[in-house]
Write a protein that holds these residues in place. Structure first.
Motif, PDB file in Angstrom:
ATOM      1  N   TYR A 160      -2.574  -6.039  -0.594  1.00 21.43           N
ATOM      2  CA  TYR A 160      -2.673  -5.897  -2.187  1.00 21.43           C
ATOM      3  C   TYR A 160      -1.563  -6.977  -2.633  1.00 21.43           C
ATOM      4  O   TYR A 160      -0.213  -6.840  -2.343  1.00 21.43           O
ATOM      5  N   SER A 161      -2.003  -7.981  -3.318  1.00 27.09           N
ATOM      6  CA  SER A 161      -0.958  -8.819  -3.846  1.00 27.09           C
ATOM      7  C   SER A 161       0.282  -8.457  -4.477  1.00 27.09           C
ATOM      8  O   SER A 161       0.070  -8.055  -5.542  1.00 27.09           O
ATOM      9  N   ALA A 162       1.493  -8.776  -4.162  1.00 25.27           N
ATOM     10  CA  ALA A 162       2.636  -8.412  -4.784  1.00 25.27           C
ATOM     11  C   ALA A 162       2.713  -9.195  -6.118  1.00 25.27           C
ATOM     12  O   ALA A 162       3.050  -8.601  -7.162  1.00 25.27           O
ATOM     13  N   ARG A 163       2.190 -10.387  -5.984  1.00 33.20           N
ATOM     14  CA  ARG A 163       2.076 -11.173  -7.291  1.00 33.20           C
ATOM     15  C   ARG A 163       1.222 -10.491  -8.521  1.00 33.20           C
ATOM     16  O   ARG A 163       1.870 -10.468  -9.760  1.00 33.20           O
ATOM     17  N   LEU A 164       0.062 -10.154  -8.019  1.00 31.12           N
ATOM     18  CA  LEU A 164      -0.802  -9.449  -8.880  1.00 31.12           C
ATOM     19  C   LEU A 164       0.055  -8.188  -9.288  1.00 31.12           C
ATOM     20  O   LEU A 164      -0.266  -7.782 -10.474  1.00 31.12           O
ATOM     21  N   ARG A 165       0.643  -7.343  -8.640  1.00 31.88           N
ATOM     22  CA  ARG A 165       1.252  -5.910  -8.986  1.00 31.88           C
ATOM     23  C   ARG A 165       2.210  -6.302  -9.964  1.00 31.88           C
ATOM     24  O   ARG A 165       2.306  -5.618 -11.003  1.00 31.88           O
ATOM     25  N   ALA A 166       2.861  -7.403  -9.951  1.00 30.67           N
ATOM     26  CA  ALA A 166       3.851  -7.750 -10.732  1.00 30.67           C
ATOM     27  C   ALA A 166       3.419  -8.052 -11.996  1.00 30.67           C
ATOM     28  O   ALA A 166       3.758  -7.995 -13.231  1.00 30.67           O
ATOM     29  N   ALA A 168       0.547  -6.731 -13.302  1.00 33.26           N
ATOM     30  CA  ALA A 168       0.129  -5.297 -13.878  1.00 33.26           C
ATOM     31  C   ALA A 168       1.146  -4.855 -14.638  1.00 33.26           C
ATOM     32  O   ALA A 168       1.152  -4.261 -15.647  1.00 33.26           O
ATOM     33  N   ARG A 169       2.457  -5.051 -14.093  1.00 33.62           N
ATOM     34  CA  ARG A 169       3.639  -4.333 -14.421  1.00 33.62           C
ATOM     35  C   ARG A 169       4.171  -5.244 -15.905  1.00 33.62           C
ATOM     36  O   ARG A 169       4.906  -4.674 -16.527  1.00 33.62           O
ATOM     37  N   ASP A 174       5.877   0.828 -16.503  1.00 36.96           N
ATOM     38  CA  ASP A 174       5.811   2.197 -15.932  1.00 36.96           C
ATOM     39  C   ASP A 174       4.856   2.483 -14.704  1.00 36.96           C
ATOM     40  O   ASP A 174       4.983   3.602 -14.419  1.00 36.96           O
ATOM     41  N   LEU A 175       3.947   1.438 -14.468  1.00 31.80           N
ATOM     42  CA  LEU A 175       2.859   1.676 -13.722  1.00 31.80           C
ATOM     43  C   LEU A 175       3.632   2.148 -12.189  1.00 31.80           C
ATOM     44  O   LEU A 175       4.353   1.268 -11.485  1.00 31.80           O
ATOM     45  N   PRO A 176       3.384   3.357 -11.632  1.00 34.48           N
ATOM     46  CA  PRO A 176       3.771   3.718 -10.259  1.00 34.48           C
ATOM     47  C   PRO A 176       2.913   2.854  -9.140  1.00 34.48           C
ATOM     48  O   PRO A 176       1.893   2.455  -9.445  1.00 34.48           O
ATOM     49  N   GLU A 177       3.355   3.036  -7.875  1.00 32.34           N
ATOM     50  CA  GLU A 177       2.462   2.402  -6.966  1.00 32.34           C
ATOM     51  C   GLU A 177       2.556   3.420  -5.653  1.00 32.34           C
ATOM     52  O   GLU A 177       3.493   4.293  -5.570  1.00 32.34           O
ATOM     53  N   GLY A 178       1.301   3.538  -4.810  1.00 30.17           N
ATOM     54  CA  GLY A 178       1.221   4.122  -3.797  1.00 30.17           C
ATOM     55  C   GLY A 178       0.511   3.776  -2.758  1.00 30.17           C
ATOM     56  O   GLY A 178      -0.130   2.637  -2.810  1.00 30.17           O
ATOM     57  N   VAL A 179       0.223   4.276  -1.641  1.00 40.29           N
ATOM     58  CA  VAL A 179      -0.640   4.136  -0.398  1.00 40.29           C
ATOM     59  C   VAL A 179      -1.930   4.917  -0.690  1.00 40.29           C
ATOM     60  O   VAL A 179      -1.994   6.012  -0.981  1.00 40.29           O
TER      61      VAL A 179
END
Length: 268
Positions: A160-166, A168-169, A174-179
């Motif tokens: 899962y792309s760290a770039r795309l999570r950034a 999204a933020r 305030d978006l949390p993340e998890g497994v």
């Protein structure tokens, strides 16, 4: 119905049909809207065309209530052409792994470079109330299956792309993340299975997404995964689980989900 030919060939045929029927040359990204997410399709951009999924080679009518069963092409505010799937095939339907990941492979064959995979799930974190969207940081696949054929070795260090999570933020800091932990389904997890998922490092439990992610990474797609917590998982929730509450949580979270995906569409 799914074809007996090679699954990647079927995906190529589906991609050709998609772009021809909708008058496109290619797509740039795809979004798969899972349980509770379908209403968010209305705010993603200018609609260029729409097809029933079952009209494309290799696809079937979605079997789950709350999945719309269409593919909509939209031009996003960022100028990209997005294929928006308002339904998916689940592994528990018994159609095989290739049917589960057919939308991913079709998207890649049509030119997509990114895919957003969403789902409705159970949460293990009591701080994540129903209606909370959570970014997927990593996953655990407990289905016992894989979309990979033969000696196909795919690095999933950053599934899962760290770039795309950034990105999204940028929309919601305030978006949390998890497994995310995928079980086979269709039975909901037992309290003991939920405790096991927590011991293994899981934060979310559900019945989709991981197989699609593996296929997406094989195809070279950058993946953003987002779960909607629709209920606390079994043994944590004080009430029995039902698909009706999944649908209800999606309805209540609708404005938040629409804003999140609209914000992503403007940035991807």
């Amino acid at each position: 119905m799914p074809s007996a030919e090679d699954p990647k060939t079927t995906a190529t045929h589906a991609a050709q049909t998609l772009v021809e029927r909708l008058g496109l040359t290619r797509i740039d990204l795809a979004m798969v809207l899972g349980s509770g997410w379908s209403a968010a399709a209305d705010d993603l951009g200018e609609t260029l065309g729409e097809l029933a999924l079952a009209d494309l080679p290799g696809f079937s009518v979605p079997a789950v209530e709350g999945h719309g069963g269409t593919l909509r092409a939209v031009r996003t505010p960022a100028g990209k052409v997005a294929a928006v799937f308002t339904g998916r095939t689940h592994f528990y339907e018994g159609r095989g792994v290739d049917a589960v990941v057919h939308g991913v492979r079709t998207s890649a064959a049509a030119g997509a470079e990114m895919i957003v995979l969403t789902n409705g799930c159970g949460g293990l974190n009591r701080d994540w109330a129903p209606g909370t969207p959570v970014l997927i940081r990593d996953h655990i696949n407990l289905t016992g299956a894989s979309p990979l054929h033969g000696a196909t070795f795919i690095d999933l260090t950053e599934a899962y792309s760290a770039r795309l999570r950034a990105v999204a933020r940028e929309v919601d800091p305030d978006l949390p993340e998890g497994v995310y932990v995928q079980f086979r389904g269709p039975a909901y997890e037992t309290p003991a299975e939920v405790r096991m998922a927590g011991v293994l490092g899981g934060d979310l439990v559900g019945m989709s997404t991981t197989l699609e992610t593996v296929a997406a990474r094989e195809a070279g797609l950058e993946v953003l995964g987002i779960s909607l917590v629709t209920n606390l998982a079994a043994g944590i929730s004080p009430t029995p689980l039902s698909h009706a509450e999944v649908i209800e949580a999606g309805l209540h979270a609708g404005p938040k989900l629409r804003g999140l995906l609209a914000g992503l569409a403007a940035r991807l």
